[in-house]
Design an enzyme around this catalytic site. Structure first.
Site, mmCIF file in Angstrom:
data_model
loop_
_atom_site.group_PDB
_atom_site.id
_atom_site.type_symbol
_atom_site.label_atom_id
_atom_site.label_comp_id
_atom_site.label_asym_id
_atom_site.label_seq_id
_atom_site.Cartn_x
_atom_site.Cartn_y
_atom_site.Cartn_z
ATOM 1 C CG ASP A 5 -2.189 0.850 0.878
ATOM 2 O OD1 ASP A 5 -2.122 1.673 -0.057
ATOM 3 O OD2 ASP A 5 -3.208 0.724 1.568
HETATM 4 C C1 NOJ Z 1 -3.925 3.986 -0.041
HETATM 5 C C2 NOJ Z 1 -5.102 3.084 0.025
HETATM 6 O O1 NOJ Z 1 -5.107 2.377 1.253
HETATM 7 C C3 NOJ Z 1 -5.167 2.083 -1.109
HETATM 8 O O2 NOJ Z 1 -6.366 1.380 -1.024
HETATM 9 C C4 NOJ Z 1 -5.025 2.786 -2.421
HETATM 10 O O3 NOJ Z 1 -5.146 1.871 -3.477
HETATM 11 C C5 NOJ Z 1 -3.684 3.498 -2.449
HETATM 12 N N1 NOJ Z 1 -3.641 4.479 -1.366
HETATM 13 C C6 NOJ Z 1 -3.404 4.179 -3.771
HETATM 14 O O4 NOJ Z 1 -4.176 5.300 -3.911
#
Ligand code: NOJ
Length: 758
Positions: A291
């Site tokens: 993430d």
């Molecule tokens: C953080 C989020 O938790 C995740 O779900 C997302 O895909 C990413 N950022 C990218 O934006």
């Protein structure tokens, strides 16, 4: 389609053969061989480069504005970046691809990822809302449309579906998933993967999907985003993992790990989750992306000393790509050179990345998603029709006293009141991809367009809700003081035959980082509702929101309540269809609605405890100030007709290992109009090697019935259905008695007993 792949030296001739289908050597028979051939050509630096993902918010077409963006561009040119996120449009993605393909030595095409969560341009209901349709075909279709619109805009990878089980309405991201049930979420996971990826990832109308967040993220303690998750193996295997395994089995191309710790270990650094379970026991061969910055977040977690240490932990644990964390690019090469990380681990990660790229056909044509013709061929009008249909299927009729709904055509005046009634933005919800601001059909617009005489609809806002500029990252300001519109709303209500109140949550009250300790009607909404109620009790309350809300007072006082979530682009039309009876509501809650926020986390499939009740004393599992159980339970949803469930029958009350039995029941439409019912099958393992939930969903059927019509609904009960992750750490069915239950929600069920013998 343009192809300007420039190969400058003979060294690249081997690689260039992968870029032209016709030139693939006969020895290169399958993807694995191709992957290895490319890997063999790569330097360590280039391999690490594949594991680096950059955010692309810098302006590729103009001067670099973002800090450090010039360096990023240089690394892109050197082929030291494997994928990017948030690079939007055919032009921008093509330009980034070109920088990489035309300048780098190794010429490996980039992947372009984006959070396409509930639509790209055409916005569908937020996932929690859409799950309320229980319509898997519809959910697959919305993913297919989202994939098509994304692919036509240069995106070839979505960070969706989010299949985290979430049982806590305080958690802001509950809107992004499919709610509290593992079986339903698993079904949705498969539908979404099929919708995004189709049957063939190399079809340029499909995109790669991501099963996220692996794992446990939705069970954050206290419902507070990014918080620790404290669950044991039993919950992990029985509750959290099955949707991920279903997605892996359905061929999802990628996984994303998670920000949270789980039993003390950050998911991003968890070898047990990523290497042992996902890549080991499940034998899944796709790529795992971290993430955003979750590798470096292992430092504040107190699990890694510094970036270098974080990289070492993450790569050993099986995180293949570092999303905008800067850890892999800073440390991986050195770690390998110092002998701290085995290059075989890097090779494994790069193989996984290349495999996905080959499957997507990017080596044949890196510009296959840069096709402006595809965009021209899309019928957004058709997509809107589908969005309207899915939106109305997602609406849940929570309460309908004295048949107040559907609104009769004889009603002469309707006062539409509330901050969300004319709000064209909130229904687009959070995680809106390229859904335009203020682009949804509002409730006022939908109703006016649907009734014969629009003048019978009068609108007053009453109070505002979210104030000022609203955006993904910024805190939301709620109006707590301005009551100036209340007198007008009250006067409007007084003069009307019927009131439709549209209340709930602002688009940016739920989503990432939007956990709330209170989940009632925010700001002055409750005050407005009470003041309107004082002058006209004939109220239909329409809720627009991303999470279950605390609406005890409304449930006790307001005669009709409609849960309309954040339904996307066609919200107002879909709501009008239901309110006016053009569509008979069929949605069912994928999540429990509490009587009070203090009950959270609240879920129907809880354990019984040793003291589930006691008629005479207080010493049992409950809160002394509130009744146990949900205000509106999981699976609940009314219709404009009624359904009568006959007693379920089993083909045999005994089942031996390897056998099946059939449960049948007759369902009758006992009302006056045609309707659709979601018949739900639940099960309880009465005595087992670990305490099992009081009920677990194991099947559902959608049944359409004309008034007076009866149909027989059947469920085949097999061993798989009776199985769980036992105390011995195995998935199996244990001998003994099971209770099988069927009904139109998780509370009102009819049951039969089944004896299972090995
Ligand atoms: C953080 C989020 O938790 C995740 O779900 C997302 O895909 C990413 N950022 C990218 O934006």
């Amino acid at each position: 389609m343009k192809k300007h792949i420039i190969f400058t030296t003979a060294l690249f001739m081997g690689l260039s053969s992968f870029c032209q289908k016709t030139e693939i050597p006969s020895s290169v028979k399958n993807i694995e061989t191709k992957v290895d051939s490319v890997l063999n050509l790569m330097t360590l630096e280039e391999k690490v480069g594949q594991m680096v993902q950059y955010n692309g918010s810098w302006d590729l077409t103009g001067p670099a504005s973002e800090k450090g963006s010039k360096e990023k561009e240089e690394r892109l040119k050197k082929g030291l970046v494997g994928s990017m996120l948030n690079v939007l449009s055919v032009e921008a993605t093509e330009q980034a691809q070109r920088l990489n393909m035309e300048n780098s030595r190794i010429k490996i095409p980039l992947l372009f990822g984006y959070d396409v969560i509930h639509g790209y341009k055409t916005i569908f209901p937020v996932p929690l809302g859409e799950t309320a349709s229980w319509d898997l075909e519809a959910m697959e279709e919305s993913a297919r449309i989202a994939a098509l619109e994304s692919a036509a805009n240069g995106i070839n990878w979505t960070f969706s579906p989010m299949i985290d089980i979430s049982r806590d309405a305080r958690w802001g991201r509950i809107m992004e998933g499919s709610g509290e049930d593992t079986y339903l979420t698993s079904k949705v996971a498969v539908a979404k993967v099929k919708g995004y990826q189709g049957d063939d990832l190399s079809d340029p109308k499909t995109i790669a999907a991501t099963a996220k967040h692996f794992a446990g993220y939705g069970l954050a303690e206290g419902g507070k985003d990014y918080n620790a998750v404290n669950i044991g193996k039993n919950e992990l295997h029985n509750v959290v993992l099955p949707p991920f395994q279903a997605a892996a089995d359905a061929g999802v191309a990628t996984f994303m790990n998670a920000f949270n710790t789980i039993d003390g270990i950050p998911a991003t650094g968890s070898e047990s989750l990523q290497r042992e379970i996902l890549k080991g026991a499940w034998d899944w061969n796709g790529l795992v992306v971290s993430d955003w910055g979750s590798i470096t977040e292992m430092i504040p977690h107190g699990f890694a000393k510094d970036k270098m240490h974080a990289s070492e932990i993450a790569v050993k644990a099986g995180s293949d790509i570092d999303m905008e964390g800067g850890a892999y690019e800073a440390g991986l090469q050195q770690l390998v050179n110092e002998g701290k990380v085995d290059e075989k681990l890097i090779d494994d990660a790069v193989r996984r990345i290349l495999r996905v790229k080959f499957k997507m056909g990017l080596f044949e044509d890196p510009y296959r998603y840069s096709n402006p013709e595809l965009l021209k061929s899309i019928s957004f009008e058709e997509h809107s029709k589908t969005a309207r249909d899915i939106a109305r299927k997602s609406i849940v009729l929570l309460k309908n006293q004295n048949g107040l709904l559907p609104i009769k055509s004889s009603v002469k005046s309707i006062a539409v009141i509330g901050p969300l009634a004319d709000d064209k933005d909130t229904p687009i919800g959070n995680w809106r991809a390229q859904g335009e601001k203020n682009s949804a059909v509002s409730v006022v617009e939908g109703l006016k367009a649907a009734v014969k005489d629009a003048s019978k609809i009068t609108y007053s806002k009453g109070v505002s809700l979210g104030e000022g500029e609203r955006s993904f990252l910024m805190p939301l300001k709620i109006n707590e003081t301005d009551r100036s519109g209340i007198p007008d709303a009250v006067a409007n209500a007084k003069n009307a035959e019927l009131v439709v109140m549209v209340l709930g949550e602002d688009a940016f009250q739920s989503g990432e980082g939007r956990s709330q300790a209170n989940i009632g009607l925010a700001g002055l909404q409750k005050e407005l509702l009470e003041k309107v109620y004082a002058v006209n009790k004939n109220i239909v309350l329409v809720l627009i929101n991303g999470r279950p809300m605390e609406i005890n007072w409304s449930a006790n006082n307001i005669p009709a309540i409609v849960e309309a979530w954040q339904l996307g682009s066609e919200s107002g039309n879909a709501i009008a269809d239901v309110l006016l009876g053009k569509y008979n509501p069929s949605g069912k809650l994928p999540v429990s609605f509490p009587r009070a926020v203090g009950q959270e986390p609240l879920y129907y499939n809880h354990k019984n405890t040793g003291r589930p009740s006691n008629p005479t004393h207080v010493t049992y599992s409950h809160y002394t100030d509130i009744e146990n159980g949900a205000l509106f339970p999981f699976g609940h949803g009314l219709s404009y007709t009624s359904f009568a469930y006959a007693e379920p029958q089993l083909s045999s009350n005994e089942m031996k290992s390897g056998e099946n039995v059939t449960l049948s029941l007759e369902l009758t439409n006992s009302g006056k109009v045609a309707g659709k019912e979601v018949v739900q099958l639940y099960l309880r393992d009465l005595v087992a090697s670990s305490s099992r939930p009081v009920k677990e969903l194991k099947g559902f059927e959608m049944v359409q019935l004309e008034p007076g019509e009866t149909k027989t609904v059947q469920f085949v009960i097999d061993e798989k259905m009776l199985s769980f992750y036992t105390a011995a750490g195995k998935w199996e069915a244990e001998e003994g008695e099971f209770e099988l239950m069927v009904g139109g929600n998780s509370q009102d069920v009819k049951s039969v007993k089944l004896d299972y013998k090995k």
